[in-house]
Design a protein around this motif. Structure first.
Motif, PDB file in Angstrom:
ATOM      1  N   ALA A 159     -25.419  34.722  29.986  1.00  0.00           N
ATOM      2  CA  ALA A 159     -26.670  35.069  29.303  1.00  0.00           C
ATOM      3  C   ALA A 159     -27.101  36.486  29.616  1.00  0.00           C
ATOM      4  CB  ALA A 159     -27.770  34.092  29.703  1.00  0.00           C
ATOM      5  N   GLU A 160     -27.876  37.015  28.683  1.00  0.00           N
ATOM      6  CA  GLU A 160     -28.497  38.323  28.862  1.00  0.00           C
ATOM      7  C   GLU A 160     -29.501  38.275  30.012  1.00  0.00           C
ATOM      8  OE1 GLU A 160     -31.825  40.404  26.191  1.00  0.00           O
ATOM      9  OE2 GLU A 160     -29.916  40.120  25.149  1.00  0.00           O
ATOM     10  N   LYS A 161     -30.231  37.151  30.107  1.00  0.00           N
ATOM     11  CA  LYS A 161     -31.246  36.986  31.147  1.00  0.00           C
ATOM     12  C   LYS A 161     -31.258  35.527  31.606  1.00  0.00           C
ATOM     13  CE  LYS A 161     -36.258  37.526  31.736  1.00  0.00           C
ATOM     14  NZ  LYS A 161     -37.486  37.919  31.015  1.00  0.00           N
ATOM     15  N   ILE A 162     -31.288  35.340  32.920  1.00  0.00           N
ATOM     16  CA  ILE A 162     -31.374  34.005  33.515  1.00  0.00           C
ATOM     17  C   ILE A 162     -32.568  33.999  34.465  1.00  0.00           C
ATOM     18  CG2 ILE A 162     -30.239  32.284  34.970  1.00  0.00           C
ATOM     19  CD1 ILE A 162     -27.541  33.506  34.107  1.00  0.00           C
ATOM     20  N   HIS A 221     -34.342  31.610  37.281  1.00  0.00           N
ATOM     21  CA  HIS A 221     -34.264  30.419  38.126  1.00  0.00           C
ATOM     22  C   HIS A 221     -35.638  30.196  38.745  1.00  0.00           C
ATOM     23  CE1 HIS A 221     -33.173  28.565  42.201  1.00  0.00           C
ATOM     24  NE2 HIS A 221     -33.177  27.605  41.311  1.00  0.00           N
ATOM     25  N   ASN A 222     -36.290  29.095  38.368  1.00  0.00           N
ATOM     26  CA  ASN A 222     -37.584  28.728  38.928  1.00  0.00           C
ATOM     27  C   ASN A 222     -37.322  27.763  40.073  1.00  0.00           C
ATOM     28  OD1 ASN A 222     -40.080  27.329  39.449  1.00  0.00           O
ATOM     29  ND2 ASN A 222     -40.864  28.267  37.581  1.00  0.00           N
ATOM     30  N   LYS A 223     -37.539  28.225  41.296  1.00  0.00           N
ATOM     31  CA  LYS A 223     -37.225  27.421  42.482  1.00  0.00           C
ATOM     32  C   LYS A 223     -38.174  26.241  42.632  1.00  0.00           C
ATOM     33  CE  LYS A 223     -35.775  31.646  44.755  1.00  0.00           C
ATOM     34  NZ  LYS A 223     -36.087  32.586  45.824  1.00  0.00           N
ATOM     35  N   THR A 224     -39.431  26.392  42.230  1.00  0.00           N
ATOM     36  CA  THR A 224     -40.414  25.325  42.370  1.00  0.00           C
ATOM     37  C   THR A 224     -40.132  24.194  41.383  1.00  0.00           C
ATOM     38  OG1 THR A 224     -42.040  26.973  43.021  1.00  0.00           O
ATOM     39  CG2 THR A 224     -42.890  24.812  42.429  1.00  0.00           C
ATOM     40  N   LYS A 225     -39.926  24.555  40.115  1.00  0.00           N
ATOM     41  CA  LYS A 225     -39.660  23.560  39.067  1.00  0.00           C
ATOM     42  C   LYS A 225     -38.204  23.098  39.058  1.00  0.00           C
ATOM     43  CE  LYS A 225     -43.204  25.288  35.905  1.00  0.00           C
ATOM     44  NZ  LYS A 225     -43.429  25.919  34.595  1.00  0.00           N
ATOM     45  N   LYS A 226     -37.350  23.823  39.778  1.00  0.00           N
ATOM     46  CA  LYS A 226     -35.910  23.554  39.825  1.00  0.00           C
ATOM     47  C   LYS A 226     -35.306  23.587  38.419  1.00  0.00           C
ATOM     48  CE  LYS A 226     -36.075  21.063  44.140  1.00  0.00           C
ATOM     49  NZ  LYS A 226     -35.741  19.871  44.866  1.00  0.00           N
ATOM     50  N   THR A 227     -35.625  24.659  37.684  1.00  0.00           N
ATOM     51  CA  THR A 227     -35.085  24.850  36.339  1.00  0.00           C
ATOM     52  C   THR A 227     -34.396  26.203  36.242  1.00  0.00           C
ATOM     53  OG1 THR A 227     -37.150  25.821  35.532  1.00  0.00           O
ATOM     54  CG2 THR A 227     -36.871  23.437  35.230  1.00  0.00           C
ATOM     55  N   ILE A 228     -33.477  26.279  35.276  1.00  0.00           N
ATOM     56  CA  ILE A 228     -32.814  27.528  34.952  1.00  0.00           C
ATOM     57  C   ILE A 228     -33.003  27.755  33.461  1.00  0.00           C
ATOM     58  CG2 ILE A 228     -30.627  28.779  34.876  1.00  0.00           C
ATOM     59  CD1 ILE A 228     -29.727  27.205  37.315  1.00  0.00           C
ATOM     60  N   ASN A 229     -33.595  28.903  33.100  1.00  0.00           N
ATOM     61  CA  ASN A 229     -33.838  29.273  31.710  1.00  0.00           C
ATOM     62  C   ASN A 229     -32.923  30.426  31.338  1.00  0.00           C
ATOM     63  OD1 ASN A 229     -36.459  27.791  30.742  1.00  0.00           O
ATOM     64  ND2 ASN A 229     -36.834  28.410  32.851  1.00  0.00           N
ATOM     65  N   TYR A 230     -32.406  30.374  30.098  1.00  0.00           N
ATOM     66  CA  TYR A 230     -31.486  31.395  29.612  1.00  0.00           C
ATOM     67  C   TYR A 230     -32.050  32.065  28.371  1.00  0.00           C
ATOM     68  CZ  TYR A 230     -28.185  28.625  32.376  1.00  0.00           C
ATOM     69  OH  TYR A 230     -27.553  27.943  33.380  1.00  0.00           O
ATOM     70  N   LYS A 231     -31.755  33.351  28.213  1.00  0.00           N
ATOM     71  CA  LYS A 231     -32.078  34.072  26.988  1.00  0.00           C
ATOM     72  C   LYS A 231     -30.777  34.655  26.443  1.00  0.00           C
ATOM     73  CE  LYS A 231     -34.705  37.923  25.146  1.00  0.00           C
ATOM     74  NZ  LYS A 231     -35.524  39.082  25.455  1.00  0.00           N
ATOM     75  N   ASN A 232     -30.517  34.443  25.154  1.00  0.00           N
ATOM     76  CA  ASN A 232     -29.288  34.902  24.498  1.00  0.00           C
ATOM     77  C   ASN A 232     -28.058  34.451  25.283  1.00  0.00           C
ATOM     78  OD1 ASN A 232     -30.672  36.110  22.384  1.00  0.00           O
ATOM     79  ND2 ASN A 232     -30.905  38.024  23.507  1.00  0.00           N
ATOM     80  N   ALA A 233     -27.859  33.133  25.306  1.00  0.00           N
ATOM     81  CA  ALA A 233     -26.802  32.537  26.128  1.00  0.00           C
ATOM     82  C   ALA A 233     -25.638  32.027  25.280  1.00  0.00           C
ATOM     83  CB  ALA A 233     -27.380  31.386  26.938  1.00  0.00           C
ATOM     84  N   ILE A 241     -34.993  36.421  38.687  1.00  0.00           N
ATOM     85  CA  ILE A 241     -34.622  36.852  37.344  1.00  0.00           C
ATOM     86  C   ILE A 241     -33.321  37.636  37.467  1.00  0.00           C
ATOM     87  CG2 ILE A 241     -35.304  38.210  35.333  1.00  0.00           C
ATOM     88  CD1 ILE A 241     -38.253  37.787  36.332  1.00  0.00           C
ATOM     89  N   ILE A 242     -32.282  37.153  36.779  1.00  0.00           N
ATOM     90  CA  ILE A 242     -30.962  37.754  36.849  1.00  0.00           C
ATOM     91  C   ILE A 242     -30.624  38.317  35.475  1.00  0.00           C
ATOM     92  CG2 ILE A 242     -28.498  37.308  37.218  1.00  0.00           C
ATOM     93  CD1 ILE A 242     -30.848  34.872  38.690  1.00  0.00           C
ATOM     94  N   THR A 243     -30.117  39.540  35.417  1.00  0.00           N
ATOM     95  CA  THR A 243     -29.682  40.115  34.147  1.00  0.00           C
ATOM     96  C   THR A 243     -28.164  40.079  34.060  1.00  0.00           C
ATOM     97  OG1 THR A 243     -29.706  42.352  35.052  1.00  0.00           O
ATOM     98  CG2 THR A 243     -31.681  41.630  33.912  1.00  0.00           C
ATOM     99  N   LYS A 244     -27.697  39.843  32.825  1.00  0.00           N
ATOM    100  CA  LYS A 244     -26.265  39.737  32.532  1.00  0.00           C
ATOM    101  C   LYS A 244     -25.584  38.825  33.544  1.00  0.00           C
ATOM    102  CE  LYS A 244     -26.032  43.887  29.908  1.00  0.00           C
ATOM    103  NZ  LYS A 244     -25.452  45.151  29.619  1.00  0.00           N
ATOM    104  N   ASN A 301     -25.502  41.105  37.218  1.00  0.00           N
ATOM    105  CA  ASN A 301     -25.545  42.553  37.447  1.00  0.00           C
ATOM    106  C   ASN A 301     -26.732  42.973  38.285  1.00  0.00           C
ATOM    107  OD1 ASN A 301     -23.245  42.856  35.975  1.00  0.00           O
ATOM    108  ND2 ASN A 301     -24.186  43.834  34.225  1.00  0.00           N
ATOM    109  N   ALA A 302     -27.902  42.330  38.032  1.00  0.00           N
ATOM    110  CA  ALA A 302     -29.114  42.740  38.742  1.00  0.00           C
ATOM    111  C   ALA A 302     -30.014  41.527  38.963  1.00  0.00           C
ATOM    112  CB  ALA A 302     -29.859  43.807  37.947  1.00  0.00           C
ATOM    113  N   ILE A 303     -30.908  41.636  39.962  1.00  0.00           N
ATOM    114  CA  ILE A 303     -31.811  40.538  40.291  1.00  0.00           C
ATOM    115  C   ILE A 303     -33.161  41.088  40.751  1.00  0.00           C
ATOM    116  CG2 ILE A 303     -31.003  40.389  42.680  1.00  0.00           C
ATOM    117  CD1 ILE A 303     -31.459  37.326  42.487  1.00  0.00           C
ATOM    118  N   ILE A 304     -34.194  40.364  40.373  1.00  0.00           N
ATOM    119  CA  ILE A 304     -35.520  40.547  40.953  1.00  0.00           C
ATOM    120  C   ILE A 304     -35.949  39.161  41.390  1.00  0.00           C
ATOM    121  CG2 ILE A 304     -37.939  41.124  40.542  1.00  0.00           C
ATOM    122  CD1 ILE A 304     -36.991  43.188  38.519  1.00  0.00           C
ATOM    123  N   THR A 305     -36.283  39.007  42.651  1.00  0.00           N
ATOM    124  CA  THR A 305     -36.671  37.692  43.148  1.00  0.00           C
ATOM    125  C   THR A 305     -38.029  37.777  43.834  1.00  0.00           C
ATOM    126  OG1 THR A 305     -35.976  35.776  44.452  1.00  0.00           O
ATOM    127  CG2 THR A 305     -35.381  37.917  45.318  1.00  0.00           C
TER     128      THR A 305
END
Length: 173
Positions: free
Chosen positions: A139-142, A144-156, A117-120, A107-111
């Motif tokens: 997930a409620e919040k995703i 994406h860390n481009k440097t570490k190449k990881t994706i973290n989820y909250k309430n997934a 950071i992606i919501t919904k 739905n939304a992004i701040i990069t």
């Protein structure tokens, strides 16, 4: 050239001297000094606020991930991008399997330079087809860390064929 950070190429520009803004409804390419690119056919740049307002555009970051965003604002002072209604199509090399189509919709992004950071949001690497993907993480919040190449989820939730199977308060890969 704007702020010594951005290079703007356009087929046509409208410069409103008194309002201190630049607009265009023609094809533009905005490239920053990190080699991130924005392509659009509709933008407005507020010179005194150092803000780009862009509609229906493609943002390609320096590692080849493509962000298709409906509406966004880019702060040229901080390099921060905020937008809504998006799809990120990841560079296939990021996940090591060229047969997959890794992507996030949200739905939304701040990069910023190194993270988004992606919501919904919804993430999958399944091949694109007409039916639902065999699996996806919503997930409620995703983050994406481009440097570490990881994706973290909250309430997934892990969904298999559109059915919720597992709940994860926090999860990453």
């Amino acid at each position: 050239i704007l702020e010594n950070k951005y290079n703007l190429n356009a087929k046509e520009l409208n410069y409103f001297v008194l309002e201190k803004r630049i607009t265009s409804n023609k094809e533009i390419l905005l490239t920053d000094n990190l080699n991130n690119k924005i392509e659009s056919n509709n933008f407005e740049y507020l010179i005194t606020k150092k803000i780009f307002k862009v509609n229906e555009f493609v943002y390609t970051d320096k590692i080849g991930n493509k962000y298709l965003i409906d509406t966004a604002i880019l702060d040229t002072d901080t390099n921060q991008l905020a937008g809504k209604d998006l799809e990120i199509i990841f560079n296939k090399k990021s996940f090591g399997n060229s047969n997959n189509d890794p992507r996030i919709k949200g739905n939304a992004i701040i990069t910023e330079e190194d993270k988004s950071i992606i919501t919904k949001g919804v993430f999958t690497t399944c091949k694109k087809n007409d039916s639902c993907p065999p699996w996806e993480m919503s997930a409620e919040k995703i983050v994406h860390n481009k440097t570490k190449k990881t994706i973290n989820y909250k309430n997934a939730f892990l969904k298999l064929y559109n059915k919720k199977v597992f709940y994860f308060p926090k999860f990453f890969h």
